[in-house]
Design a protein around this motif. Structure first.
Motif, PDB file in Angstrom:
ATOM      1  N   LYS A   1       0.913  -1.086   0.097  1.00 51.53           N
ATOM      2  CA  LYS A   1       0.046   0.134  -0.152  1.00 51.53           C
ATOM      3  C   LYS A   1       0.736   1.276   0.093  1.00 51.53           C
ATOM      4  O   LYS A   1       0.619   2.050  -0.783  1.00 51.53           O
ATOM      5  CB  LYS A   1      -0.824  -0.050   1.367  1.00 51.53           C
ATOM      6  CG  LYS A   1      -1.688   1.221   1.344  1.00 51.53           C
ATOM      7  CD  LYS A   1      -2.684   1.127   2.514  1.00 51.53           C
ATOM      8  CE  LYS A   1      -3.347   2.285   2.700  1.00 51.53           C
ATOM      9  NZ  LYS A   1      -4.525   2.231   4.056  1.00 51.53           N
TER      10      LYS A   1
ATOM     11  N   SER B   1      -8.686   2.591  -7.258  1.00 50.37           N
ATOM     12  CA  SER B   1      -8.926   3.690  -5.927  1.00 50.37           C
ATOM     13  C   SER B   1      -8.053   4.907  -6.522  1.00 50.37           C
ATOM     14  O   SER B   1      -7.119   4.863  -7.120  1.00 50.37           O
ATOM     15  CB  SER B   1      -8.653   3.243  -4.649  1.00 50.37           C
ATOM     16  OG  SER B   1      -7.179   3.182  -4.368  1.00 50.37           O
TER      17      SER B   1
ATOM     18  N   GLU C   1      -9.709   7.088  -1.787  1.00 45.16           N
ATOM     19  CA  GLU C   1      -8.472   6.772  -1.002  1.00 45.16           C
ATOM     20  C   GLU C   1      -7.114   6.235  -1.741  1.00 45.16           C
ATOM     21  O   GLU C   1      -7.436   5.060  -2.393  1.00 45.16           O
ATOM     22  CB  GLU C   1      -8.651   5.871   0.065  1.00 45.16           C
ATOM     23  CG  GLU C   1      -7.562   5.770   1.015  1.00 45.16           C
ATOM     24  CD  GLU C   1      -7.967   4.646   2.229  1.00 45.16           C
ATOM     25  OE1 GLU C   1      -6.775   4.025   2.672  1.00 45.16           O
ATOM     26  OE2 GLU C   1      -9.170   4.617   2.460  1.00 45.16           O
TER      27      GLU C   1
ATOM     28  N   LYS D   1      -5.926   2.344  -1.602  1.00 42.63           N
ATOM     29  CA  LYS D   1      -7.119   1.476  -1.012  1.00 42.63           C
ATOM     30  C   LYS D   1      -6.877  -0.007  -1.853  1.00 42.63           C
ATOM     31  O   LYS D   1      -7.129  -0.936  -1.412  1.00 42.63           O
ATOM     32  CB  LYS D   1      -8.281   2.132  -0.815  1.00 42.63           C
ATOM     33  CG  LYS D   1      -9.291   1.177  -0.231  1.00 42.63           C
ATOM     34  CD  LYS D   1     -10.473   1.911   0.373  1.00 42.63           C
ATOM     35  CE  LYS D   1     -11.544   1.246   1.303  1.00 42.63           C
ATOM     36  NZ  LYS D   1     -12.544   1.434   1.624  1.00 42.63           N
TER      37      LYS D   1
END
Length: 283
Positions: free
Chosen positions: A95, A134, A160, A163
């Motif tokens: 991430k 996202s 976001e 995400k």
């Protein structure tokens, strides 16, 4: 629009084959040049130099190994990027890496969009499976019709950044645990004298997958004081699994650890609670 595709593994090469079936112009590169050259048979243009592979491409697709390889390859290719080029990265990464690359390439004047997939090589060739998106909603609106032919379904996860990367890792964690739970189940079955065919026969009539939503609801609930299966009873059954495995020298990876977690909750006084109380510390 000319597209580039970097990374000709099983997934990337089948994405390219599908693009060529749609008569898209695709320029390809792979660290092992022969894998890219093989795609010339379907009409792709292969390049030995990654800078040359991206020249003139409005969209640059990436399917590589990890954060480090994505960073390395994109940096090496960047001298050949067309102005305002868009990078679409299908690699499963961290991430943090996806967030960092989104900001880094924006600062350099390019769009970086992470678009990980739940797709195997067959899905890439057939245009089935799932793609996760996202981030910047304007970018997603622009890219969605371009990416839609690549996959059976695009799952939009909101604004976001990162995400999609997180949800891809969560999904893969489920797949890993699910596969190992099947391995564990087969091991216990073998110890008890049942076969894989026996298990498949049972699952054809009793599908535990139908319990998924209800089980998630129980795991994430705040109250576990009205049990449908007491933790102490689940621990008793778990010991029966462990005994059967020990008696037949079966190799287990999950159940011994599961028993340990159950024991800790029972020691804290939760033995009479619903057994899904063991999820309370991770929700």
């Amino acid at each position: 629009m000319v597209k580039a595709f970097l990374g000709m593994g099983l997934l990337g090469s089948n994405f390219v084959k599908a693009m060529r079936k749609r008569n898209e112009e695709v320029q390809v590169w792979n660290r092992t040049a022969s894998k890219a050259q093989e795609l010339e048979s379907v009409g792709a243009k292969s390049f030995a130099d990654v800078q040359d592979a991206v020249k003139g491409a409005g969209i640059i697709h990436v399917t590589l190994k990890d954060d480090a390889s994505v960073d390395e390859v994109l940096e090496a290719a960047s001298a050949g990027f067309a102005p305002n080029a868009t990078i679409v990265d299908h690699t499963t990464t961290s991430k943090e890496g996806a967030i960092r690359r989104t900001a880094y390439w924006k600062d350099r004047g390019f769009i970086y969009q992470h678009a990980p997939v739940f797709m195997g090589p067959a899905n890439a060739l057939e245009g089935t499976g799932f793609m996760l998106l996202s981030g910047d909603e304007a970018v997603l609106a622009q890219l969605t019709p371009i990416l839609a032919p690549m996959t059976g379904k695009i799952i939009h996860l909101g604004a976001e950044v990162g995400k999609a990367a997180a949800m891809k890792l969560v999904g893969n964690a489920f797949l890993v645990c699910y596969t190992f739970s099947l391995r564990e189940t087969l091991a216990i079955g073998k110890a008890l004298g049942t076969s894989a065919e026996d298990l498949l026969g049972l699952l054809e009539q009793w599908n535990p997958g139908t319990q998924f939503v209800a089980r998630m609801g129980r795991l994430t609930a705040s109250d576990h004081t009205e049990p449908s299966w007491e933790l102490a009873m689940a621990r008793k059954d778990t010991q029966l699994f462990l005994n059967a495995a020990q008696n037949h020298e079966a190799s287990l990876a999950l159940l011994p650890s599961i028993a340990g977690v159950m024991d800790r909750w029972i020691e804290q006084g939760f033995g009479s609670h619903d057994w899904t109380v063991v999820g309370s510390d991770v929700v």
